[in-house]
Each structure stands twice: as C-alpha cells, then as structure tokens.
Design an enzyme around this catalytic site. Structure first.
Site, PDB file in Angstrom:
ATOM      1  N   ARG A  24      -3.325   3.302  21.009  1.00 49.26           N
ATOM      2  CA  ARG A  24      -3.349   1.794  20.825  1.00 49.26           C
ATOM      3  C   ARG A  24      -2.197   1.300  19.918  1.00 49.26           C
ATOM      4  NH1 ARG A  24      -4.174   2.029  15.054  1.00 49.26           N
ATOM      5  NH2 ARG A  24      -4.641   0.002  14.897  1.00 49.26           N
ATOM      6  N   ARG A  66       0.335   4.196  18.661  1.00 51.46           N
ATOM      7  CA  ARG A  66      -0.122   5.571  18.037  1.00 51.46           C
ATOM      8  C   ARG A  66      -0.995   6.053  19.215  1.00 51.46           C
ATOM      9  NH1 ARG A  66       0.765   5.279  12.845  1.00 51.46           N
ATOM     10  NH2 ARG A  66       0.342   3.000  11.968  1.00 51.46           N
ATOM     11  N   SER A  87       0.881  -1.319  -0.139  1.00 47.89           N
ATOM     12  CA  SER A  87      -0.081   0.010   0.082  1.00 47.89           C
ATOM     13  C   SER A  87       0.800   1.189  -0.119  1.00 47.89           C
ATOM     14  CB  SER A  87      -0.872  -0.212   1.186  1.00 47.89           C
ATOM     15  OG  SER A  87      -1.758   1.083   1.245  1.00 47.89           O
ATOM     16  N   GLY A  99      -1.099  -1.815  14.001  1.00 46.06           N
ATOM     17  CA  GLY A  99      -1.142  -3.299  13.440  1.00 46.06           C
ATOM     18  C   GLY A  99      -0.385  -3.072  12.309  1.00 46.06           C
ATOM     19  N   THR A 100       0.308  -2.262  11.858  1.00 39.44           N
ATOM     20  CA  THR A 100       1.015  -2.203  10.627  1.00 39.44           C
ATOM     21  C   THR A 100       2.491  -1.843  10.862  1.00 39.44           C
ATOM     22  OG1 THR A 100       0.353  -0.085   9.878  1.00 39.44           O
ATOM     23  CG2 THR A 100      -0.838  -1.959   9.029  1.00 39.44           C
ATOM     24  N   ASN A 109      -8.774   8.029   7.268  1.00 40.18           N
ATOM     25  CA  ASN A 109      -7.598   7.892   6.307  1.00 40.18           C
ATOM     26  C   ASN A 109      -8.060   7.517   4.900  1.00 40.18           C
ATOM     27  OD1 ASN A 109      -7.784   5.140   6.240  1.00 40.18           O
ATOM     28  ND2 ASN A 109      -5.950   4.890   7.559  1.00 40.18           N
TER      29      ASN A 109
HETATM   30  P1  NG1 Z   1      -2.549   0.697  12.040  1.00 36.93           P
HETATM   31  O1  NG1 Z   1      -0.757   0.896  11.881  1.00 36.93           O
HETATM   32  O2  NG1 Z   1      -2.877  -0.650  12.653  1.00 36.93           O
HETATM   33  O3  NG1 Z   1      -2.706   1.926  12.781  1.00 36.93           O
HETATM   34  C1  NG1 Z   1      -2.957   1.676   9.735  1.00 36.93           C
HETATM   35  C2  NG1 Z   1      -4.115   2.639   9.464  1.00 36.93           C
HETATM   36  C3  NG1 Z   1      -5.435   2.073   9.501  1.00 36.93           C
HETATM   37  C4  NG1 Z   1      -5.356   1.115   8.165  1.00 36.93           C
HETATM   38  C5  NG1 Z   1      -4.210   0.205   8.123  1.00 36.93           C
HETATM   39  C6  NG1 Z   1      -4.171  -0.571   6.894  1.00 36.93           C
HETATM   40  C7  NG1 Z   1      -4.236   4.782  10.976  1.00 36.93           C
HETATM   41  C8  NG1 Z   1      -4.420   5.274  12.233  1.00 36.93           C
HETATM   42  N1  NG1 Z   1      -4.241   3.385  10.918  1.00 36.93           N
HETATM   43  O4  NG1 Z   1      -3.254   0.887  10.660  1.00 36.93           O
HETATM   44  O5  NG1 Z   1      -6.409   2.813   9.337  1.00 36.93           O
HETATM   45  O6  NG1 Z   1      -5.518   1.870   6.987  1.00 36.93           O
HETATM   46  O7  NG1 Z   1      -3.073   1.225   8.405  1.00 36.93           O
HETATM   47  O8  NG1 Z   1      -3.241   0.122   5.745  1.00 36.93           O
HETATM   48  O9  NG1 Z   1      -4.449   5.434   9.883  1.00 36.93           O
END
Ligand code: NG1
Length: 513
Positions: free
Chosen positions: A481, A490, A66, A484-485, A355
């Site tokens: 939180r 954050r 992405s 996850g990526t 986003n």
């Molecule tokens: P994480 O890294 O879990 O916050 C981010 C985006 C999600 C989603 C994923 C997938 C924020 C705060 N978080 O997740 O909304 O788009 O990446 O790409 O924007």
C-alpha cells in the site's frame, strides 16, 4: 469585505514554499519544519472555519510530527468529538495548503464557506492549540495563531506543550461541558487506575508474581514530562522509572507525541541483546481478554456488542487468538481515523494498530447499563465489582484518541490484576514471522488498494503477481500500500519462518519497483 481584506493581508505574510505539493495524509500534514509556516497558518484558518461550521464548538490543532525526526514537524486537526478532522474536509485542507498566492487562497476559502454555509459574520469560534517538544513548535504555533485570528470572531487558546491525546481529550471534554484542564486529565487517569488496583481480588495460589518495576523510554518526546506527573501521583501503586532510552526488566516505549506505545524485554545471550517486542496486537489482546473476563462475570459475554478493530498489519496470530476468544474482528485501512470510526459502532470497541496506537471506546448506552449494575446491590458484589472495573477502564482510556499514557496504565493495572509477568503476557500467542519493507517509487499514488488495503486494484496485474508469489509459502500473507506519511510504498509479508517472510517481502518489493 472586511474579512476578505484581513485574510488577504495576513496571508501575504505567509507565502507557501515553492515547488512542494503537500497532502493531508494518514496523520495530517508532515514535512521539514522550515517549509510549514504557510501550511500551519492556513490550517489555522481551516480550524476556525470548522469551529464556525460546528456552531462554535471547540476545535483542536496539534503541531507535531510524532516519531519523525526532530527537524520535521506537522499539523493535525481534531474535530469537536475529539476525533480526527472529518474526512470530507481533507480535500479543502489540501487545496488551501497548496494555493499559490493570497488571491487564490481567499477565493478558495470564500467558495468553500459559501458551499458549506459557514457564517463569516463574526460569529464566535474557538481553537485549542497544542505542540510537542520540537524546537520548531513555538514559531509554528504563532503561525497557526495568526491564521485563526484572521477569521473574524475566532480565538486561539494556547495549551502549550501537550501530548496529542491530551489535546484531543481536552477538545472532547470542553465540548461536552466537562472539566477539561490538564489537571483534570491527570486526575481522571490516576483515579481510575487506582480504582482498578483497589478492585483486584485477594491474591490466591502461586500463580501471582510480584510484577516489579516498569522502565519507560519516552523517545525524548513530550511523554517524558507528562509521565513524570503521573508517576508522582501513583508512586504507591506503580513502580515506575522514566528514561529516554535504556534497558530494564519490563520496558515500555512511547513515540514523540505520546499517542503510541509498545512494550519490550531484553534477553542477552553473550554479547548480543535481543529485543522481544510486545506490540499493539498483544496490547489489544490483553485488553480484549480482560474485558471479556469482566463480561463473563456479568454473564454478558455474548449479549454485549464487543468489536475488535485491526488493520492488515495485525499479525495473523493475533487475529486468530482474538477469533478463538470468540470475539468479532473487523478490518479497516491504516490510519486511526478509520479504526476509531469503526470502533465507535459497538458497545465496547477495542482498536489497535500493530505499532501501538489504539484505545477502548464505550457507548453511552452501555455505560449507563454498567452504572445501573454498579448502583444495584441486588446484582451481588462480584457483578458490581466487574461493572466498576469496566467503568474504570472507560474513564482511564482516552475516549477521543489512542493515548500512550492511559494505555500504559491499563496494561499495568491488568498485569497486576492477573499477577502476570511480561513474559506470561507475551505467551498469549506467538507471532508469525513477518517483514516490512519500504520501496521508493516514482509515484506512490499509482498504487490503489481495496478491501481494507489487503488487495491492489491498480496498476492492473500487480495483485495477481502478489497472489502467485504468496501462494508459494505455507501460511503466507502479503500486501502492499502507498504510505500516507512518507513518500514510499510499503510491503508487508508474513510466513511460517522468518526466511520465508523475508523472501516473500523481497520478491514482492522487486515487482513493485
Ligand atoms: P503510513 O505511513 O500511512 O503507513 C504510518 C503508520 C500508521 C500510522 C501513521 C500515523 C504503519 C505501517 N503505518 O502510516 O499505522 O501510525 O503512520 O503516524 O505503521
């Protein structure tokens, strides 16, 4: 036995990287592309098993990271519905991605197949493969292909370079027995867009502005070449200019795999350009308003179950706006898999992350009701047209996953319908000032949240401290939180002024560290 030796042999050619533990996060696996060969190979096996488990349904496997940097890559799996891989398979994805050697890998697969009653007897299985424009994509697709083909009976179908939403759309369409090529995808989008434009009532009054040109920044990602196809089909109806990055009158921006988009304008005062962001919350609000208007024409603005789904990152002002429209707003944790699942519970489910990832889902039941009205002359022309518009929205909006291309066309159709400039749209409500920070911590999994991530459960005491800091600010809101990526925690804060939002985010970041 034959299956076992094939798996042992092929997996010995894809040794896992040493010293990295991978986990299936908010959006599948992501890492530096150089260490992903074995993961992609193994998830190829998983995808084939998933196809076997679902009676030979087509599964999707997308190679993309992405918006991450170009040297990263990643892998996501689409279930037969076109949605994300069922969450109860994520632990299996984690364990096979991290198995240290071929023996332990094959043992995990055999045990899992037994537990899930997956037939390993050569039954037919199929996996659609797609990738974005990252250079590492080609060899990773090859690795995925090897994984898929090491399951006896499974075939891989390579769709080449596609957007993530296209691949999800194709998976869903194939499993429903619908036309499922890329040509059909572009046809469906352009036809339903034109239908919405054709149904715009005669312009009256001075409220209508010609809405001018849209400039789209495609992040040097896969969206650029795909949008070019749509542009050619829609030239007469939409004035579109495609760039990798630039400024213009009304601009939209896609992410690397075209599953997210936002709008923005630039105002310059002297040497400074200021970006005015029109984010996913405002896109959601525009869609919700339009749908609500069509339902009023149908006299159904209370009878139809409309659900709006947001995450804690939604600006508080957007939630207030949607509530004031009389809509039901519910919250889920971050990640499309949660939002999509919730939105499916309604006649019309509208979901967006701030986003820019989101879509509008329609239940089959509601679609047949709309069909009935469309085909019943006694309903009257106005109602028939409202039903036609909603049906066109259902055809335009990707029903499998959030899709920047279809979302962008719906925004454009609604702006033309309303006769609104982007500024006018942006005035629907005013965002509360907010601040987002990332905090590097030793172990992000130490932070455990609850209530759609709005409060912290662990470590003890942290939530109390956040609550105490937040209460100092009028209209203050704050939560933390684990990402996850990315390997970070954050922090998000909102308050009446930018200074206060910054201060609150800073002070909470300090206690998280
Ligand atoms: P994480 O890294 O879990 O916050 C981010 C985006 C999600 C989603 C994923 C997938 C924020 C705060 N978080 O997740 O909304 O788009 O990446 O790409 O924007």
């Amino acid at each position: 036995e034959e299956q076992r030796s094939i798996l042992l042999q092929s997996s010995s050619r894809f040794p896992p990287p040493k010293g990295t533990k991978l986990s299936y996060g908010t959006a599948g696996f992501r890492a530096d592309a150089s260490i992903l060969q074995s993961t992609v190979f193994r998830i190829g096996i998983l995808a084939a098993l998933r196809s076997l488990k679902t009676g030979g349904a087509v599964i999707g496997l997308m190679i993309t990271a992405s918006h991450n940097k170009v040297s990263d890559n990643g892998i996501k799996v689409a279930d037969p519905s076109g949605g994300m891989l069922t969450q109860d398979w994520e632990p299996f994805a984690d364990s096979i991605a991290n198995a240290p050697d071929p023996e332990s890998l094959v043992k995990l697969i055999t045990e899992f197949a037994k537990k899930e009653n997956i037939p390993l007897d050569g039954a037919k299985a199929a996996v659609l493969l797609g990738r974005d424009t990252r250079p590492s994509g080609e060899s990773l697709v090859e690795a995925a292909n090897k994984g898929i083909c090491s399951v006896v009976g499974a075939v891989a179908i390579d769709m080449g370079i596609v957007t993530t939403p296209e691949l999800h759309w194709m998976v869903r369409a194939r499993n429903k027995g619908l036309k499922a090529t890329e040509l059909h995808y572009f046809d469906q989008l352009s036809t339903s867009f034109r239908c919405l434009i054709d149904l715009i009532p005669e312009k009256s009054g001075d409220n209508h502005h010609p809405i001018g040109k849209l400039v789209v920044d495609c992040s040097n990602g896969v969206g650029g070449e795909k949008l070019q196809v749509l542009k050619e089909k829609l030239n007469a109806f939409l004035h579109l200019e495609i760039r990798n990055s630039d400024v213009g009158i009304r601009c939209a921006s896609l992410d690397g795999d075209a599953d997210r988009f936002v709008y923005f304008t630039l105002t310059s005062n002297g040497d400074n350009n200021k970006i005015n962001l029109v984010d996913g919350d405002k896109i959601l609000s525009l869609f919700a308003l339009f749908i609500k208007q069509q339902l009023s024409i149908l006299n159904q603005d209370v009878g139809v179950g409309v659900g709006v789904v947001q995450t804690a990152y939604a600006n508080g002002a957007s939630t207030k706006y949607l509530n004031d429209l009389g809509l039901k707003v519910v919250f889920t944790p971050t990640g499309v898999k949660y939002l999509h699942g919730k939105a499916e519970e309604y006649d019309i489910g509208i979901y967006f992350e701030a986003n820019g990832h989101g879509t509008v889902l329609f239940s089959d039941h509601f679609l047949s009701w709309l069909d009935g009205i469309k085909n019943e002359p006694c309903s009257g022309l106005e109602k028939q047209n409202a039903a036609k518009r909603l049906l066109a929205v259902a055809n335009l909006m990707n029903q499998a996953v959030g899709d920047a291309l279809s979302g962008l066309l719906l925004v454009e159709a609604i702006l033309q319908h309303m006769g609104w400039s982007l500024d006018k749209w942006n005035q629907l409500y005013h965002d509360l000032p907010s601040r987002q920070l990332k905090v590097k911590v030793a172990d992000r999994s130490a932070v455990v949240t609850t209530n759609a991530e709005t409060s912290v459960e662990k470590p003890p005491g942290l939530q109390e401290a956040i609550t105490a800091l937040t209460s100092k600010y009028p209209q203050g809101r704050c939560f933390v939180r684990p990402s996850g990526t990315e390997d970070v925690v954050r922090v998000y804060a909102e308050a009446k002024t930018q200074e206060e939002a910054d201060e609150l985010a800073d002070s909470v970041a300090k206690i998280v560290q």
